[in-house]
Design a protein around this motif. Structure first.
Motif, PDB file in Angstrom:
ATOM      1  N   TYR A  15       0.796  -1.226   0.000  1.00 13.89           N
ATOM      2  CA  TYR A  15       0.000   0.000   0.000  1.00 13.89           C
ATOM      3  C   TYR A  15       0.830   1.279   0.000  1.00 13.89           C
ATOM      4  O   TYR A  15       0.285   2.374  -0.100  1.00 13.89           O
ATOM      5  CB  TYR A  15      -0.936   0.010   1.209  1.00 13.89           C
ATOM      6  N   GLU A  16       2.148   1.116   0.116  1.00 18.98           N
ATOM      7  CA  GLU A  16       3.025   2.282   0.170  1.00 18.98           C
ATOM      8  C   GLU A  16       2.864   3.122  -1.100  1.00 18.98           C
ATOM      9  O   GLU A  16       2.759   2.595  -2.197  1.00 18.98           O
ATOM     10  CB  GLU A  16       4.470   1.798   0.302  1.00 18.98           C
ATOM     11  N   LYS A  17       2.806   4.428  -0.923  1.00 18.41           N
ATOM     12  CA  LYS A  17       2.698   5.400  -2.020  1.00 18.41           C
ATOM     13  C   LYS A  17       1.388   5.313  -2.795  1.00 18.41           C
ATOM     14  O   LYS A  17       1.288   5.785  -3.919  1.00 18.41           O
ATOM     15  CB  LYS A  17       3.891   5.296  -2.968  1.00 18.41           C
ATOM     16  N   THR A  18       0.347   4.699  -2.197  1.00 19.20           N
ATOM     17  CA  THR A  18      -0.962   4.701  -2.842  1.00 19.20           C
ATOM     18  C   THR A  18      -1.733   5.940  -2.390  1.00 19.20           C
ATOM     19  O   THR A  18      -1.371   6.607  -1.421  1.00 19.20           O
ATOM     20  CB  THR A  18      -1.780   3.435  -2.497  1.00 19.20           C
ATOM     21  N   VAL A  55      -7.255  17.323   8.422  1.00 19.22           N
ATOM     22  CA  VAL A  55      -6.618  17.870   7.230  1.00 19.22           C
ATOM     23  C   VAL A  55      -6.891  16.875   6.113  1.00 19.22           C
ATOM     24  O   VAL A  55      -6.449  15.725   6.161  1.00 19.22           O
ATOM     25  CB  VAL A  55      -5.091  18.045   7.416  1.00 19.22           C
ATOM     26  N   ARG A  56      -7.660  17.328   5.127  1.00 19.17           N
ATOM     27  CA  ARG A  56      -8.008  16.484   3.987  1.00 19.17           C
ATOM     28  C   ARG A  56      -7.028  16.784   2.854  1.00 19.17           C
ATOM     29  O   ARG A  56      -6.867  17.931   2.460  1.00 19.17           O
ATOM     30  CB  ARG A  56      -9.441  16.764   3.560  1.00 19.17           C
ATOM     31  N   VAL A  57      -6.393  15.743   2.329  1.00 16.66           N
ATOM     32  CA  VAL A  57      -5.398  15.874   1.272  1.00 16.66           C
ATOM     33  C   VAL A  57      -6.014  15.353  -0.024  1.00 16.66           C
ATOM     34  O   VAL A  57      -6.442  14.192  -0.101  1.00 16.66           O
ATOM     35  CB  VAL A  57      -4.120  15.073   1.613  1.00 16.66           C
ATOM     36  N   GLY A  58      -6.060  16.213  -1.034  1.00 18.45           N
ATOM     37  CA  GLY A  58      -6.707  15.855  -2.292  1.00 18.45           C
ATOM     38  C   GLY A  58      -6.002  14.750  -3.056  1.00 18.45           C
ATOM     39  O   GLY A  58      -4.780  14.765  -3.194  1.00 18.45           O
ATOM     40  N   ILE A  59      -6.803  13.794  -3.546  1.00 22.03           N
ATOM     41  CA  ILE A  59      -6.264  12.716  -4.394  1.00 22.03           C
ATOM     42  C   ILE A  59      -7.023  12.637  -5.722  1.00 22.03           C
ATOM     43  O   ILE A  59      -6.764  11.753  -6.528  1.00 22.03           O
ATOM     44  CB  ILE A  59      -6.283  11.353  -3.676  1.00 22.03           C
ATOM     45  N   SER A  60      -7.981  13.541  -5.950  1.00 22.19           N
ATOM     46  CA  SER A  60      -8.827  13.587  -7.146  1.00 22.19           C
ATOM     47  C   SER A  60      -9.804  12.420  -7.183  1.00 22.19           C
ATOM     48  O   SER A  60      -9.736  11.508  -6.369  1.00 22.19           O
ATOM     49  CB  SER A  60      -7.999  13.638  -8.434  1.00 22.19           C
ATOM     50  N   LYS A  61     -10.721  12.497  -8.146  1.00 18.49           N
ATOM     51  CA  LYS A  61     -11.760  11.471  -8.305  1.00 18.49           C
ATOM     52  C   LYS A  61     -11.319  10.421  -9.324  1.00 18.49           C
ATOM     53  O   LYS A  61     -10.546  10.712 -10.222  1.00 18.49           O
ATOM     54  CB  LYS A  61     -13.052  12.113  -8.822  1.00 18.49           C
ATOM     55  N   PRO A  62     -11.880   9.214  -9.188  1.00 17.32           N
ATOM     56  CA  PRO A  62     -11.605   8.201 -10.221  1.00 17.32           C
ATOM     57  C   PRO A  62     -12.182   8.667 -11.558  1.00 17.32           C
ATOM     58  O   PRO A  62     -13.165   9.411 -11.595  1.00 17.32           O
ATOM     59  CB  PRO A  62     -12.329   6.955  -9.716  1.00 17.32           C
ATOM     60  N   LYS A  63     -11.571   8.217 -12.631  1.00 14.30           N
ATOM     61  CA  LYS A  63     -12.028   8.608 -13.966  1.00 14.30           C
ATOM     62  C   LYS A  63     -12.705   7.435 -14.664  1.00 14.30           C
ATOM     63  O   LYS A  63     -12.415   6.279 -14.399  1.00 14.30           O
ATOM     64  CB  LYS A  63     -10.835   9.082 -14.790  1.00 14.30           C
ATOM     65  N   ASN A  64     -13.622   7.774 -15.552  1.00 14.43           N
ATOM     66  CA  ASN A  64     -14.267   6.793 -16.438  1.00 14.43           C
ATOM     67  C   ASN A  64     -14.841   5.584 -15.703  1.00 14.43           C
ATOM     68  O   ASN A  64     -14.610   4.446 -16.103  1.00 14.43           O
ATOM     69  CB  ASN A  64     -13.280   6.318 -17.519  1.00 14.43           C
ATOM     70  N   GLY A  65     -15.538   5.835 -14.612  1.00 18.40           N
ATOM     71  CA  GLY A  65     -16.205   4.752 -13.901  1.00 18.40           C
ATOM     72  C   GLY A  65     -15.283   3.764 -13.204  1.00 18.40           C
ATOM     73  O   GLY A  65     -15.694   2.659 -12.855  1.00 18.40           O
ATOM     74  N   ASP A 112     -13.506   1.764 -10.419  1.00 16.11           N
ATOM     75  CA  ASP A 112     -13.947   1.353  -9.093  1.00 16.11           C
ATOM     76  C   ASP A 112     -13.225   2.184  -8.024  1.00 16.11           C
ATOM     77  O   ASP A 112     -11.999   2.340  -8.081  1.00 16.11           O
ATOM     78  CB  ASP A 112     -13.644  -0.135  -8.902  1.00 16.11           C
ATOM     79  N   LEU A 113     -13.985   2.708  -7.062  1.00  7.40           N
ATOM     80  CA  LEU A 113     -13.424   3.581  -6.029  1.00  7.40           C
ATOM     81  C   LEU A 113     -12.337   2.868  -5.220  1.00  7.40           C
ATOM     82  O   LEU A 113     -11.271   3.440  -4.965  1.00  7.40           O
ATOM     83  CB  LEU A 113     -14.521   4.112  -5.106  1.00  7.40           C
ATOM     84  N   ALA A 114     -12.587   1.626  -4.819  1.00  6.81           N
ATOM     85  CA  ALA A 114     -11.590   0.890  -4.021  1.00  6.81           C
ATOM     86  C   ALA A 114     -10.298   0.701  -4.815  1.00  6.81           C
ATOM     87  O   ALA A 114      -9.203   0.894  -4.278  1.00  6.81           O
ATOM     88  CB  ALA A 114     -12.150  -0.459  -3.583  1.00  6.81           C
ATOM     89  N   ASP A 115     -10.418   0.349  -6.086  1.00  9.54           N
ATOM     90  CA  ASP A 115      -9.225   0.204  -6.920  1.00  9.54           C
ATOM     91  C   ASP A 115      -8.497   1.528  -7.060  1.00  9.54           C
ATOM     92  O   ASP A 115      -7.259   1.587  -7.027  1.00  9.54           O
ATOM     93  CB  ASP A 115      -9.584  -0.327  -8.315  1.00  9.54           C
ATOM     94  N   PHE A 116      -9.264   2.605  -7.202  1.00 10.76           N
ATOM     95  CA  PHE A 116      -8.660   3.929  -7.395  1.00 10.76           C
ATOM     96  C   PHE A 116      -7.859   4.371  -6.178  1.00 10.76           C
ATOM     97  O   PHE A 116      -6.716   4.794  -6.303  1.00 10.76           O
ATOM     98  CB  PHE A 116      -9.744   4.965  -7.711  1.00 10.76           C
ATOM     99  N   VAL A 117      -8.451   4.266  -4.979  1.00 12.53           N
ATOM    100  CA  VAL A 117      -7.740   4.756  -3.791  1.00 12.53           C
ATOM    101  C   VAL A 117      -6.532   3.898  -3.455  1.00 12.53           C
ATOM    102  O   VAL A 117      -5.614   4.359  -2.779  1.00 12.53           O
ATOM    103  CB  VAL A 117      -8.659   4.927  -2.544  1.00 12.53           C
ATOM    104  N   LEU A 118      -6.508   2.663  -3.951  1.00 12.95           N
ATOM    105  CA  LEU A 118      -5.358   1.789  -3.716  1.00 12.95           C
ATOM    106  C   LEU A 118      -4.349   1.843  -4.863  1.00 12.95           C
ATOM    107  O   LEU A 118      -3.378   1.102  -4.874  1.00 12.95           O
ATOM    108  CB  LEU A 118      -5.821   0.354  -3.470  1.00 12.95           C
ATOM    109  N   SER A 119      -4.584   2.766  -5.815  1.00  7.44           N
ATOM    110  CA  SER A 119      -3.643   2.935  -6.931  1.00  7.44           C
ATOM    111  C   SER A 119      -2.594   3.981  -6.567  1.00  7.44           C
ATOM    112  O   SER A 119      -2.749   4.748  -5.619  1.00  7.44           O
ATOM    113  CB  SER A 119      -4.393   3.360  -8.200  1.00  7.44           C
ATOM    114  N   ARG A 120      -1.531   4.006  -7.345  1.00  2.00           N
ATOM    115  CA  ARG A 120      -0.457   4.967  -7.146  1.00  2.00           C
ATOM    116  C   ARG A 120      -0.704   6.209  -7.989  1.00  2.00           C
ATOM    117  O   ARG A 120      -1.478   6.185  -8.934  1.00  2.00           O
ATOM    118  CB  ARG A 120       0.886   4.324  -7.501  1.00  2.00           C
TER     119      ARG A 120
END
Length: 187
Positions: free
Chosen positions: A14-17, A129-139, A141-149
């Motif tokens: 999960y490092e750097k995700t 303190v909320r740190v922006g990571i942007s929204k997932p694109k093109n549908g 999956d949210l779980a996959d997106f937040v666990l991506s780098r």
């Protein structure tokens, strides 16, 4: 005394995700204040030090994101702190990469780590303190997106948001939360 919690998931996987930006900010705070965050206590890695005249405990819960509240509630109860002296740093899909937002209180929204903390503390009245990571694109999956780098293109903006988060926490501790909000919510 302040307890500063950065949310994330333990382990190299999960490092750097995106979901681990809270851990990244804690690492920078630890470096800034020469605090060793390696003691295992309260289901977390913790380190104790000082920021100016204030005692500070830096925390990286090791419970995995969805159970972060177990660790945070245990620490807050052990040290018997006022919740206004708890600052939680975490990722937010509703903010673009590079943006941060400081709030005195609020709901957990869709963030399972924050929902866990609010449930376990029985309160949402603590700074974050909320740190922006942007929204997932093109549908995506949210779980996959937040666990991506992050992409290479995001690295400069991401680093700026980490540095602003460190400066905001420092300002909140040395001065007050309102000043930190006025300075860093505009960036």
């Amino acid at each position: 005394m302040y307890i500063i919690v950065g949310l994330g998931n333990p382990g190299d996987k999960y490092e750097k995700t995106r979901h681990n930006v809270g851990f990244n900010v804690i690492d920078l705070l630890a470096k800034e204040y020469s605090i060793d965050v390696s003691k295992i206590k309260h289901k977390a890695l913790i380190g104790e030090g000082r920021v100016g005249t204030e005692k500070v405990i830096l925390v990286k819960p090791m419970t995995y994101m969805n159970l972060s509240g177990e660790s945070v509630a245990d620490i807050c109860n052990y040290y018997n702190i006022d919740l206004e002296n708890l600052i939680v740093i975490y990722d937010d899909i509703d903010l673009d990469v590079g943006k941060i937002r400081i709030r005195k209180k609020g709901s957990g929204g869709t963030h399972n780590g924050m929902r866990s903390i609010i449930k376990c503390l029985g309160s949402n009245e603590f700074p974050r303190v909320r740190v922006g990571i942007s929204k997932p694109k093109n549908g995506q999956d949210l779980a996959d997106f937040v666990l991506s780098r992050f992409s290479k293109e995001d690295e400069k903006s991401l680093q700026e948001s980490f540095e602003n988060s460190v400066a905001a926490v420092d300002c909140a501790i040395r001065n007050d939360l309102d000043l930190a909000m006025n300075r860093y919510n505009m960036k």
